[in-house]
Design a protein around this motif. Structure first.
Motif, PDB file in Angstrom:
ATOM      1  N   GLN A 232       4.904  58.082 128.185  1.00  0.00           N
ATOM      2  CA  GLN A 232       3.552  58.576 128.422  1.00  0.00           C
ATOM      3  C   GLN A 232       2.494  57.594 127.947  1.00  0.00           C
ATOM      4  N   ASP A 233       2.736  56.893 126.852  1.00  0.00           N
ATOM      5  CA  ASP A 233       1.758  55.946 126.305  1.00  0.00           C
ATOM      6  C   ASP A 233       2.132  54.494 126.575  1.00  0.00           C
ATOM      7  N   LEU A 234       3.087  54.268 127.464  1.00  0.00           N
ATOM      8  CA  LEU A 234       3.471  52.937 127.939  1.00  0.00           C
ATOM      9  C   LEU A 234       4.006  52.038 126.825  1.00  0.00           C
ATOM     10  N   LYS A 235       4.579  52.628 125.776  1.00  0.00           N
ATOM     11  CA  LYS A 235       5.152  51.796 124.718  1.00  0.00           C
ATOM     12  C   LYS A 235       6.415  51.076 125.177  1.00  0.00           C
ATOM     13  N   ILE A 236       6.941  51.470 126.317  1.00  0.00           N
ATOM     14  CA  ILE A 236       8.099  50.787 126.877  1.00  0.00           C
ATOM     15  C   ILE A 236       7.741  49.408 127.408  1.00  0.00           C
ATOM     16  N   LYS A 237       6.452  49.185 127.658  1.00  0.00           N
ATOM     17  CA  LYS A 237       5.979  47.898 128.173  1.00  0.00           C
ATOM     18  C   LYS A 237       6.048  46.837 127.071  1.00  0.00           C
ATOM     19  N   PRO A 238       6.723  45.703 127.301  1.00  0.00           N
ATOM     20  CA  PRO A 238       6.831  44.667 126.256  1.00  0.00           C
ATOM     21  C   PRO A 238       5.458  44.113 125.872  1.00  0.00           C
ATOM     22  N   ALA A 239       5.205  44.052 124.574  1.00  0.00           N
ATOM     23  CA  ALA A 239       3.933  43.492 124.102  1.00  0.00           C
ATOM     24  C   ALA A 239       3.889  42.000 124.385  1.00  0.00           C
ATOM     25  N   ASN A 240       2.691  41.508 124.714  1.00  0.00           N
ATOM     26  CA  ASN A 240       2.515  40.075 124.968  1.00  0.00           C
ATOM     27  C   ASN A 240       2.385  39.364 123.627  1.00  0.00           C
ATOM     28  N   SER A 241       3.508  39.316 122.915  1.00  0.00           N
ATOM     29  CA  SER A 241       3.563  38.714 121.586  1.00  0.00           C
ATOM     30  C   SER A 241       4.783  37.811 121.529  1.00  0.00           C
ATOM     31  N   PHE A 242       4.612  36.603 121.022  1.00  0.00           N
ATOM     32  CA  PHE A 242       5.668  35.599 121.095  1.00  0.00           C
ATOM     33  C   PHE A 242       6.543  35.608 119.842  1.00  0.00           C
ATOM     34  N   ARG A 243       7.830  35.365 120.054  1.00  0.00           N
ATOM     35  CA  ARG A 243       8.744  35.236 118.921  1.00  0.00           C
ATOM     36  C   ARG A 243       8.669  33.853 118.296  1.00  0.00           C
ATOM     37  N   CYS A 244       8.456  32.846 119.113  1.00  0.00           N
ATOM     38  CA  CYS A 244       8.275  31.496 118.601  1.00  0.00           C
ATOM     39  C   CYS A 244       7.372  30.745 119.578  1.00  0.00           C
ATOM     40  N   GLY A 245       6.742  29.697 119.073  1.00  0.00           N
ATOM     41  CA  GLY A 245       5.812  28.954 119.911  1.00  0.00           C
ATOM     42  C   GLY A 245       4.762  28.260 119.079  1.00  0.00           C
ATOM     43  N   LEU A 246       3.579  28.128 119.632  1.00  0.00           N
ATOM     44  CA  LEU A 246       2.493  27.381 119.009  1.00  0.00           C
ATOM     45  C   LEU A 246       1.687  28.296 118.087  1.00  0.00           C
ATOM     46  N   PHE A 247       2.261  28.646 116.964  1.00  0.00           N
ATOM     47  CA  PHE A 247       1.581  29.417 115.930  1.00  0.00           C
ATOM     48  C   PHE A 247       2.372  29.275 114.633  1.00  0.00           C
ATOM     49  N   GLN A 248       1.713  29.554 113.529  1.00  0.00           N
ATOM     50  CA  GLN A 248       2.368  29.435 112.231  1.00  0.00           C
ATOM     51  C   GLN A 248       3.381  30.554 112.051  1.00  0.00           C
ATOM     52  N   PRO A 249       4.633  30.238 111.737  1.00  0.00           N
ATOM     53  CA  PRO A 249       5.622  31.304 111.545  1.00  0.00           C
ATOM     54  C   PRO A 249       5.236  32.213 110.388  1.00  0.00           C
ATOM     55  N   GLY A 250       5.767  33.418 110.415  1.00  0.00           N
ATOM     56  CA  GLY A 250       5.524  34.357 109.332  1.00  0.00           C
ATOM     57  C   GLY A 250       4.479  35.380 109.691  1.00  0.00           C
ATOM     58  N   ARG A 251       4.160  36.197 108.732  1.00  0.00           N
ATOM     59  CA  ARG A 251       3.232  37.308 108.944  1.00  0.00           C
ATOM     60  C   ARG A 251       2.370  37.486 107.708  1.00  0.00           C
ATOM     61  N   GLY A 252       1.046  37.572 107.922  1.00  0.00           N
ATOM     62  CA  GLY A 252       0.150  37.861 106.814  1.00  0.00           C
ATOM     63  C   GLY A 252       0.143  39.350 106.514  1.00  0.00           C
ATOM     64  N   ARG A 253      -0.728  39.740 105.615  1.00  0.00           N
ATOM     65  CA  ARG A 253      -0.792  41.146 105.217  1.00  0.00           C
ATOM     66  C   ARG A 253      -1.779  41.939 106.063  1.00  0.00           C
ATOM     67  N   ALA A 254      -2.489  41.290 106.966  1.00  0.00           N
ATOM     68  CA  ALA A 254      -3.413  41.984 107.852  1.00  0.00           C
ATOM     69  C   ALA A 254      -2.651  42.563 109.040  1.00  0.00           C
ATOM     70  N   ARG A 255      -3.373  43.305 109.886  1.00  0.00           N
ATOM     71  CA  ARG A 255      -2.753  43.863 111.087  1.00  0.00           C
ATOM     72  C   ARG A 255      -2.577  42.808 112.172  1.00  0.00           C
ATOM     73  N   LEU A 256      -3.192  41.667 112.009  1.00  0.00           N
ATOM     74  CA  LEU A 256      -3.033  40.595 112.980  1.00  0.00           C
ATOM     75  C   LEU A 256      -1.570  40.173 113.069  1.00  0.00           C
ATOM     76  N   VAL A 257      -1.154  39.803 114.254  1.00  0.00           N
ATOM     77  CA  VAL A 257       0.202  39.313 114.473  1.00  0.00           C
ATOM     78  C   VAL A 257       0.108  37.882 114.975  1.00  0.00           C
ATOM     79  N   ARG A 258       0.645  36.940 114.222  1.00  0.00           N
ATOM     80  CA  ARG A 258       0.662  35.559 114.685  1.00  0.00           C
ATOM     81  C   ARG A 258       1.534  35.462 115.937  1.00  0.00           C
ATOM     82  N   GLY A 259       0.983  34.846 116.961  1.00  0.00           N
ATOM     83  CA  GLY A 259       1.673  34.831 118.242  1.00  0.00           C
ATOM     84  C   GLY A 259       1.326  36.023 119.112  1.00  0.00           C
ATOM     85  N   GLY A 260       0.500  36.938 118.594  1.00  0.00           N
ATOM     86  CA  GLY A 260       0.010  38.088 119.359  1.00  0.00           C
ATOM     87  C   GLY A 260      -1.461  37.934 119.660  1.00  0.00           C
TER      88      GLY A 260
END
Length: 528
Positions: free
Chosen positions: A380-408
């Protein structure tokens, strides 16, 4: 008469369908010397893509199309109907995300003409129609392409890079020798576009009858579209006859009361190239991947390609980044494009079970899952749709403490400043730049002078976003009127580096600012 062609350009763009025209506009906005060619003399008018999501509309915004530049029809819901279970599933597509409707339908020829007309704004872009690529050879510093114009005359153009956006049968892809793996559906589908249907629907529906599955949707210009699956033994010629179309449309309308605008029979494919690039040659859109239409993501995926690739080409051409960043185009885009194809294949199995027993199992399971609170949002809320977020690529690996997603993607909200009382979409404030964003803090003042100079040479600028009502904010800062950026994406005292395609490259607290900028410049391979 033969159109004079430039001897050299930065990018030779082959193909001016919607993805190619969007890419040409992006390259024009980035100031890249581009020659865009197409073997046809006008846009293709047969029925093709009809749906765009909020991501695609945001990319078209990045390409310079303001809201209302072409007609759209917002879709509030997508429903699935079964002869056994009635309406057994529904997706809610009403509302907006990142400043755009979550789902719209549109008229592709109008979009293509709008995008082509905008190319006249860019002196660095030359468009030549009735021209095709004959062959090319790659050298150490570029590509030498032989082109044939309408009168048969041959010309040679040298380009630093070649981009093939020339459709599913892409001559560019064929000349790269890259494999194009996947499957072709054994079924054919008749597409019918009609104008002036009485009592039109205002949504998208899938009639999931195994005897003849039929997607049906509304579109701008008083249009309706149906897609009818051909039964075994039915031929293209039979299906396109007026009496057959009358029979097929009888449950919805009298054919004598409507105008049949276009009909075409297509065979759907699900394929993806083994690599999106080889050397100095890149593929995008249908030249790189073909997606069945059951989730409306074919053109959307191509527009994602254009947004991802064009800024990287621009940064390399302008000397702001190393050519190695171009390798990330394949790394980032191919996995996501593949996941979209897999989703479309899944949806196809839900839409067109082969018999009543299959329909009983598939549609019954779907109906049950719609009633379970845990699984309901996936549909119903289209969560089945893959997010346009990269597993690897041109961004710093890892995750900060904010809601931002590196590669997203960075969200888009509405912002205003002391000198701009009217609200603007935040992407308009970021512009075409590599952006260093201070969330409720002044990253410009905190950045070391030497790094500030390097950042500017790399095509970067600095933006301060403040939460609504924040006091003592400096001139030139922007107030977030929607809370989706501050504190929605990041808290006060946070900084982020955002690529021109709105992908988060790096982020962290303000006290780590110098390291964040250094690491970001290193990822770009920016000259010191």
């Amino acid at each position: 008469m033969t159109t004079p062609l430039p001897d050299t350009v930065d990018v030779l763009l082959v193909g001016l369908g919607p993805v190619g025209a969007a890419a040409a506009n992006l390259l024009g906005r980035y100031g890249v010397r581009t020659l865009a060619i197409d073997k046809a003399s006008d846009v293709f008018t047969m029925p093709r893509a009809i749906a765009l999501d909020n991501e695609a509309l945001r990319i078209l915004q990045l390409a310079g199309l303001e809201e209302g530049a072409f007609a759209t029809h917002a879709i509030a819901k997508v429903q699935m109907h079964s002869p056994l279970f009635g309406r057994y599933a529904r997706a809610n597509t009403a509302g907006e995300q990142d400043g755009h409707p979550r789902l719209v339908t549109f008229y592709q020829p109008e979009l293509e003409r709008t995008l082509r007309a905008r190319l006249a704004l860019y002196s660095c872009v030359q468009t030549v129609l009735d021209t095709e690529l004959v062959d090319y050879t790659e050298t150490a510093d570029g590509v030498s392409a032989t082109l044939r114009q309408a009168d048969g005359a041959l010309a040679t153009v040298r380009a630093r890079y070649l981009v093939g956006v020339d459709g599913a049968s892409s001559p560019v892809r064929q000349r790269t020798g890259l494999g194009f793996d996947g499957q072709t559906f054994s079924e054919d589908w008749l597409v019918v576009d009609a104008i002036g249907v009485p009592d039109p629907i205002d949504h998208v529906e899938f009639i999931c009858d195994p005897r003849r599955p039929t997607p049906h949707m509304v579109a701008p210009g008083d249009r309706q579209r149906w897609e009818f699956k051909l039964a075994p033994g039915e031929t293209r010629e039979q299906m396109e006859r007026p009496e057959k179309i009358r029979e097929l449309l009888a449950p919805w309308c009298d054919i004598d009361q409507v105008t049949i605008e276009r009909t075409a029979v297509y065979r759907f494919h699900a394929r993806i190239v083994e690599r999106f690039s080889r050397g100095r040659v890149f593929l995008a859109g249908d030249a790189a991947h073909i997606t069945p239409p059951f989730v409306g993501q074919g053109l959307v995926a191509g527009l994602r390609d254009a947004a991802n690739l064009c800024w990287k080409l621009a940064w390399v051409v302008h000397g702001r980044a190393a050519s190695s960043i171009l390798d990330s185009y394949d790394t980032e885009r191919r996995p996501h494009a593949k996941s979209i194809i897999q989703l479309a294949l899944l949806m196809g199995r839900l839409v067109m079970p082969r018999n009543r027993l299959g329909a009983l199992c598939v549609h019954g399971t779907m109906a049950l899952l719609q009633r379970v609170p845990f699984t309901r949002p996936w549909f119903q809320d289209l969560k089945i749709k893959p997010a346009n977020s990269f597993r690897c690529g041109l961004f710093q690996p890892g995750r900060g403490r904010a809601r931002l997603v590196r590669g997203g993607l960075l969200p888009q909200g509405l912002v205003r400043s002391a000198t701009h009382a009217a609200c603007l979409p935040s992407d308009e404030v970021l512009g075409l730049n590599l952006s260093l964003i201070g969330f409720g803090c002044d990253a410009q003042a905190a950045l070391a002078p030497e790094l500030r100079a390097r950042w500017q040479r790399a095509g970067g600028h600095v933006v301060q976003l403040r939460h609504r009502g924040q006091h003592a904010a400096p001139a030139g800062s922007w107030e977030d009127m929607t809370d989706c950026l501050v504190p929605g994406a990041a808290p006060v005292g946070w900084v982020a580096v955002v690529r021109p395609d709105r992908t988060v490259l790096h982020d962290g607290p303000l006290d780590q600012l110098d390291n964040i900028v250094r690491e970001s410049l290193a990822l770009l391979g920016a000259a010191t």
